[in-house]
Design a protein around this motif. Sequence first.
Motif, short mmCIF file in Angstrom:
data_model
loop_
_atom_site.label_atom_id
_atom_site.label_comp_id
_atom_site.label_asym_id
_atom_site.label_seq_id
_atom_site.Cartn_x
_atom_site.Cartn_y
_atom_site.Cartn_z
N VAL A 56 28.28 17.90 -105.78
CA VAL A 56 29.09 18.00 -104.56
C VAL A 56 28.24 17.86 -103.30
CG1 VAL A 56 30.73 19.41 -103.25
CG2 VAL A 56 30.76 19.48 -105.75
N CYS A 57 27.29 18.77 -103.14
CA CYS A 57 26.55 18.85 -101.87
C CYS A 57 25.56 17.70 -101.67
CB CYS A 57 25.80 20.18 -101.78
SG CYS A 57 26.82 21.63 -102.07
N ALA A 58 25.00 17.18 -102.76
CA ALA A 58 23.96 16.15 -102.65
C ALA A 58 24.48 14.86 -102.04
CB ALA A 58 23.34 15.87 -104.02
N ALA A 59 25.79 14.69 -101.98
CA ALA A 59 26.35 13.48 -101.38
C ALA A 59 26.05 13.41 -99.88
CB ALA A 59 27.86 13.44 -101.61
N CYS A 60 25.81 14.58 -99.25
CA CYS A 60 25.55 14.61 -97.81
C CYS A 60 24.25 15.31 -97.44
CB CYS A 60 26.70 15.30 -97.08
SG CYS A 60 28.30 14.49 -97.24
N HIS A 61 23.82 16.28 -98.25
CA HIS A 61 22.69 17.12 -97.87
C HIS A 61 21.48 16.89 -98.77
CE1 HIS A 61 25.10 19.59 -95.09
NE2 HIS A 61 26.08 19.45 -95.99
N SER A 62 20.31 16.89 -98.15
CA SER A 62 19.07 16.72 -98.90
C SER A 62 18.45 18.06 -99.26
CB SER A 62 18.07 15.91 -98.05
OG SER A 62 17.80 16.58 -96.82
N LEU A 63 17.43 17.99 -100.14
CA LEU A 63 16.58 19.14 -100.49
C LEU A 63 15.13 18.65 -100.43
CD1 LEU A 63 18.23 20.89 -103.61
CD2 LEU A 63 18.10 21.77 -101.27
N LYS A 64 14.69 18.31 -99.25
CA LYS A 64 13.43 17.59 -99.11
C LYS A 64 12.19 18.43 -99.45
CE LYS A 64 13.04 18.45 -94.11
NZ LYS A 64 12.95 17.79 -92.78
N TYR A 65 12.34 19.73 -99.55
CA TYR A 65 11.18 20.56 -99.89
C TYR A 65 11.17 20.98 -101.36
CZ TYR A 65 10.58 20.89 -94.85
OH TYR A 65 10.40 20.60 -93.51
N VAL A 66 12.07 20.43 -102.15
CA VAL A 66 12.17 20.79 -103.57
C VAL A 66 11.84 19.56 -104.40
CG1 VAL A 66 13.65 21.70 -105.39
CG2 VAL A 66 13.97 22.47 -103.02
N ALA A 67 10.89 19.71 -105.34
CA ALA A 67 10.53 18.62 -106.25
C ALA A 67 11.35 18.74 -107.53
CB ALA A 67 9.04 18.67 -106.57
N PHE A 68 11.57 17.62 -108.20
CA PHE A 68 12.32 17.65 -109.45
C PHE A 68 11.68 18.60 -110.46
CE2 PHE A 68 13.39 13.14 -108.08
CZ PHE A 68 14.68 13.46 -107.68
N ARG A 69 10.36 18.62 -110.51
CA ARG A 69 9.67 19.46 -111.50
C ARG A 69 9.87 20.95 -111.24
NH1 ARG A 69 3.35 18.26 -109.80
NH2 ARG A 69 3.49 18.95 -107.61
N ASP A 70 10.28 21.31 -110.01
CA ASP A 70 10.55 22.72 -109.71
C ASP A 70 11.72 23.26 -110.52
OD1 ASP A 70 8.49 22.76 -107.85
OD2 ASP A 70 9.81 22.26 -106.16
N LEU A 71 12.56 22.36 -111.03
CA LEU A 71 13.72 22.79 -111.81
C LEU A 71 13.31 23.49 -113.10
CD1 LEU A 71 16.06 19.69 -111.34
CD2 LEU A 71 16.21 21.91 -110.18
N GLU A 72 12.07 23.28 -113.55
CA GLU A 72 11.61 23.99 -114.75
C GLU A 72 11.59 25.49 -114.52
OE1 GLU A 72 8.02 22.49 -116.51
OE2 GLU A 72 8.51 20.41 -116.05
#
Length: 283
Positions: A76-92
């Motif tokens: 939902v939110c990613a269509a408009c809002h970024s998460l520029k300080y979060v890396a994909f690997r942080d999801l671990e």
Amino acid sequence: MTKLLSVRLVAILVGLGFALIALYSFVVGAYAAITEEAAGHVPYEKPEDIAYSFDGPFGKWDIQQLQRGFKVYDEVCAACHSLKYVAFRDLEQIGYDEGQVKAFAASKQVPGIDPNTGEATMRPGLPTDYFPSPYPNNVAAAAANNNAIPPDLSLMTKARGDGTNYVASLLAGYAEPSAELLEEHPEAAPGPGLYHNPYFPNLNLAMAPPLTTAGQVTYDDGTEATVQQMSEDVAAFLTWTAEPTLVARKQTGWPVLIFLLFATVLAYMSKKQIWAAAKRKGD
């Protein structure tokens, strides 16, 4: 003796200075609040007080809630809002394994450089990449959102007072303004392209309600995805993005406090013993 009196006088003056500054700040703040209310400032609601697993000194992350919140953000939110300080690997850190992170990163397109031509291009993401912006630049973001640039959400819950509750209340709080409110504050009526929300400071914002119906997101753990549930889950997830070390910091704080207490007692006992010997010697 004169030197000691001078030091004490300086300390008193410094303390008096701080007290006067605090008093001045209080008076200015109170005056601003009174004049703002007198000028007809439109009142907005305080965020709802919602209980989260990470609240309090012994709080812990609810990993399932963080994963649900991540799904709300992604769908939902990613269509408009970024998460520029979060890396994909942080999801671990919130329970996803290496394979899941690689697959998710590869499903996203991130800016890259063509090794053959040196030109800017898009490529599948890697775990070390950061969440991409949904827009190429701020001009495109404003053009797609009624001239309002959607803010980055990485630190949103730290940037707002009572951030977690604010985000959850805002997302679930869209409603039409009441007749009583409009009668007392006609300026509270939403203008073109604006939406009424009692938790937003001026009551009207450019963001349309992102969470509108139950089941808008299908949770993997079977939790019923009501608007309120989705709002709380994504607020919890954004609390983690803003401060992923929150729980670790709390867990570290208790041993530190215990050590400081022990060190204080030990220092006090040492002081008593040393001065007791000096006193006996003096006698």
